[in-house]
Scaffold this motif. Structure first.
Motif, short mmCIF file in Angstrom:
data_model
loop_
_atom_site.label_atom_id
_atom_site.label_comp_id
_atom_site.label_asym_id
_atom_site.label_seq_id
_atom_site.Cartn_x
_atom_site.Cartn_y
_atom_site.Cartn_z
N PHE A 172 0.69 -1.25 0.19
CA PHE A 172 0.24 0.29 0.10
C PHE A 172 1.07 1.22 -0.07
O PHE A 172 0.36 2.32 -0.20
N PHE A 173 2.21 1.13 0.05
CA PHE A 173 3.04 2.60 0.70
C PHE A 173 3.85 1.52 -0.43
O PHE A 173 4.58 1.37 -0.59
N LYS A 174 4.72 3.00 -1.43
CA LYS A 174 6.05 2.27 -2.52
C LYS A 174 6.83 2.68 -1.86
O LYS A 174 7.12 2.98 -0.33
N PRO A 175 8.03 1.69 -1.73
CA PRO A 175 9.00 2.01 -0.75
C PRO A 175 9.94 3.12 -0.84
O PRO A 175 10.46 3.37 0.20
N THR A 176 9.88 4.29 -1.70
CA THR A 176 10.25 5.04 -1.39
C THR A 176 8.88 6.22 -0.67
O THR A 176 9.75 7.38 -0.12
N ILE A 177 8.08 5.79 0.53
CA ILE A 177 7.42 6.21 0.65
C ILE A 177 7.27 6.70 2.44
O ILE A 177 7.58 5.32 2.71
N ASP A 178 7.73 7.49 3.00
CA ASP A 178 7.84 7.08 4.46
C ASP A 178 6.54 8.34 5.32
O ASP A 178 6.29 8.98 4.77
N LEU A 200 -1.16 6.73 -0.67
CA LEU A 200 -1.29 5.74 -1.25
C LEU A 200 -1.66 4.60 -1.86
O LEU A 200 -1.55 5.54 -2.59
N ASN A 201 -1.09 3.62 -2.18
CA ASN A 201 -1.11 3.06 -3.31
C ASN A 201 -1.39 1.72 -3.90
O ASN A 201 -1.23 1.09 -2.65
N LEU A 202 -2.73 1.78 -3.67
CA LEU A 202 -3.82 0.35 -4.39
C LEU A 202 -3.21 -1.12 -4.71
O LEU A 202 -3.68 -0.49 -6.18
#
Length: 527
Positions: free
Chosen positions: A347-353, A403-405
């Motif tokens: 739900f979250f890309k690796p680069t997103i905190d 958010l990434n679905l």
């Protein structure tokens, strides 16, 4: 109306007329306001005319245009009332009816699919359709064995029209925005395009309906019509009487609304678990409230009839367990656990905190229906949620954009939102938590997990008690009497704590055993 319009240029021109027509009416409205008409009156008139044109164009084109209209109709409850009101009636019409296919075309389709002697298969056949959908229409008939049946006939050229419409609508998504403010059409259109082949395959639809009909045959609350016959672009099923959910939404009483809402939620969550299939088209036109011999109640005798299995999500293991686990952790306030699980699921890309506490603040208001024993789904609540996540000035808006679905969750997400939209249209009070505990894997702790937690807790308490007893022995071993009273007090406390821990462990074991023996719907809440 003649046959379903199939020429791409004709259909594209009609679709293009929607945003152009809106622009023209907006200009007309500005002129009226300059001429002295009240702004609110002019706005209402513009919206009403837009709604009428939308129904006319999407309904006549059928195919992807009508499919989009049906999908949009369940989201109107999230829009502000002044915007939603004029669209509600027009879009709801798309759930039950649309301009029909000519009788000669219907007869030609039946002759091609069932043979020239097709009338002999029926004792009666009504030429006037009882309902029109996005890619086909339904006729009431009596099968040769005397059963009342629904004959679903696919429109000629429906596949070509469906793909063409959705491609064109995708191009127009940005300019179509003003037609239904607040609804992001592009991902909705993309998801509809992905399911075109399934929608057109009546054999696949028949298989899905048979699976549901078999599973729910003995069910006392959910009814699925049996498949009678299927061939290519014709599907014949048992006829189902009942009150369309659109009528319950429009004029149903509180008992009807609540019963329909509870059973709709039950079907949504139980279907995937019981059949491995998620019904993916939950608009009101596909459901009936069956009051049978008890139209005046009690509501417990009313059932929910389910139609149209052309769009399903195949979930052999039921709904993904991480959904239930994440819901349970969120309701327990475990922000770090929710964030770790959602990141692991993609739900979250690796680069997103993301700050876990901020994520929990984002999710919890939407989980409010699962926190209470029962919850009133209404337009006010869903509008508040829509406004909260759509406010560009809010941190919630930014977090929502991060958010990434994941693809495996796309259809589940859309179906859940659509169902919530229908529940809010109904204004139903629903015991949602009961359905989550019964049917969503991971939401309710299983008996083994509950027993393990109780055992760990008891072991920890026993260790504390042993430490206290060791301290007591040390005190009694000292010279003099200064420590005697303290030692006695510690001994009494330790004995009392040990007894309480033993009782708590016994109670946990009994409770866990009861959960294992109970029916799914009666599962004890352990969270």
């Amino acid at each position: 109306m003649s046959d379903l319009p199939r020429k791409a240029i004709t259909r594209t021109a009609k679709l293009a007329a929607l945003p152009l027509g809106f622009a023209g009416r907006a200009t007309w409205g500005l002129g009226k306001r300059i001429g002295g008409r009240p702004a609110e009156m002019v706005a209402r008139e513009v919206q009403q005319r837009t709604a009428e044109q939308m129904f006319k164009v999407l309904g006549e084109l059928k195919g992807g245009a009508m499919k989009l209209g049906q999908a949009m109709s369940v989201f109107e409850s999230a829009l502000p009332e002044e915007i939603a009101r004029p669209y509600r009636a027009a879009l709801t019409k798309l759930q039950e009816a649309a301009p029909p296919m000519p009788t000669r075309t219907v007869h030609a389709q039946l002759a091609e699919r069932l043979g020239a002697d097709w009338p002999e298969l029926f004792q009666e056949f009504e030429d006037k359709p009882s309902a029109a959908a996005s890619i086909g229409q339904v006729h009431r008939a009596v099968w040769h064995d005397g059963r009342a049946v629904a004959v679903k006939v696919q429109y000629p050229g429906a596949g070509e029209a469906l793909l063409s419409d959705l491609s064109q609508l995708s191009r127009f998504a940005r300019v179509l925005g003003p037609l239904v403010p607040g609804l992001d059409l592009k991902p909705l259109i993309a998801e509809l395009r992905d399911r075109v082949a399934e929608e057109l395959d009546y054999e696949l639809e028949a298989e899905s309906q048979r699976a549901h009909a078999e599973e729910y045959t003995e069910d006392s609350e959910i009814v699925v019509p049996e498949v009678v016959h299927q061939c290519d672009q014709v599907l014949i099923t048992e006829w189902m009487e009942g009150i369309p959910l659109s009528e319950v939404i429009a004029e149903g009483g509180t008992e009807q609304r609540d019963r329909a809402g509870q059973l709709l939620a039950r079907f949504l969550f139980s279907g995937a678990s019981r059949t491995g299939l998620l019904h993916a088209d939950p608009h009101p036109g596909n459901f009936r409230l069956l009051t049978g011999d008890a139209p005046d109640g009690p509501p417990e005798q009313w059932k929910l009839g389910v139609l149209d299995f052309g769009s399903v999500n195949r979930l052999p293991g039921g709904l993904p367990t991480p959904i239930g686990v994440a819901l349970r952790m969120a309701l327990a306030g475990d922000a770090k656990g929710v964030y770790a699980l959602m990141r692991e699921e993609g739900f979250f890309k690796p680069t997103i905190d993301v700050d876990p506490d901020a994520l929990l603040d984002f999710l919890l208001p939407m989980l409010e229906p699962a926190q209470a024993d029962s919850f009133l789904f209404d337009r006010k609540w869903i509008r508040g949620q829509a406004a909260r996540v759509a406010d560009r000035r809010s941190p919630v808006y930014e977090l929502g954009n991060q958010l990434n679905l994941p693809p495996s969750y796309l259809l589940i997400h859309r179906v859940t939102l659509s169902t919530i939209g229908v529940l809010c249209q109904l204004g139903a009070t629903v015991r949602l938590r009961d359905e989550l505990e019964a049917w969503v894997p991971g939401f309710a702790a299983d008996p083994e997990e509950a027993e393990m937690d109780a055992s760990v807790e008891a072991d920890a308490s026993a260790e504390v008690a042993e430490d206290a007893l060791e301290t007591l022995d040390e005190l009694e071993g000292t010279d003099g009497t200064d420590g005697t009273d303290e030692a006695e007090a510690l001994r009494d406390d330790a004995a009392e704590d040990t007894a309480e821990d033993a009782a708590a462990e016994d109670e946990a074991e009994v409770g866990a055993g009861a959960v294992g023996a109970a029916e799914p719907g009666a599962a004890k809440r352990l969270v």
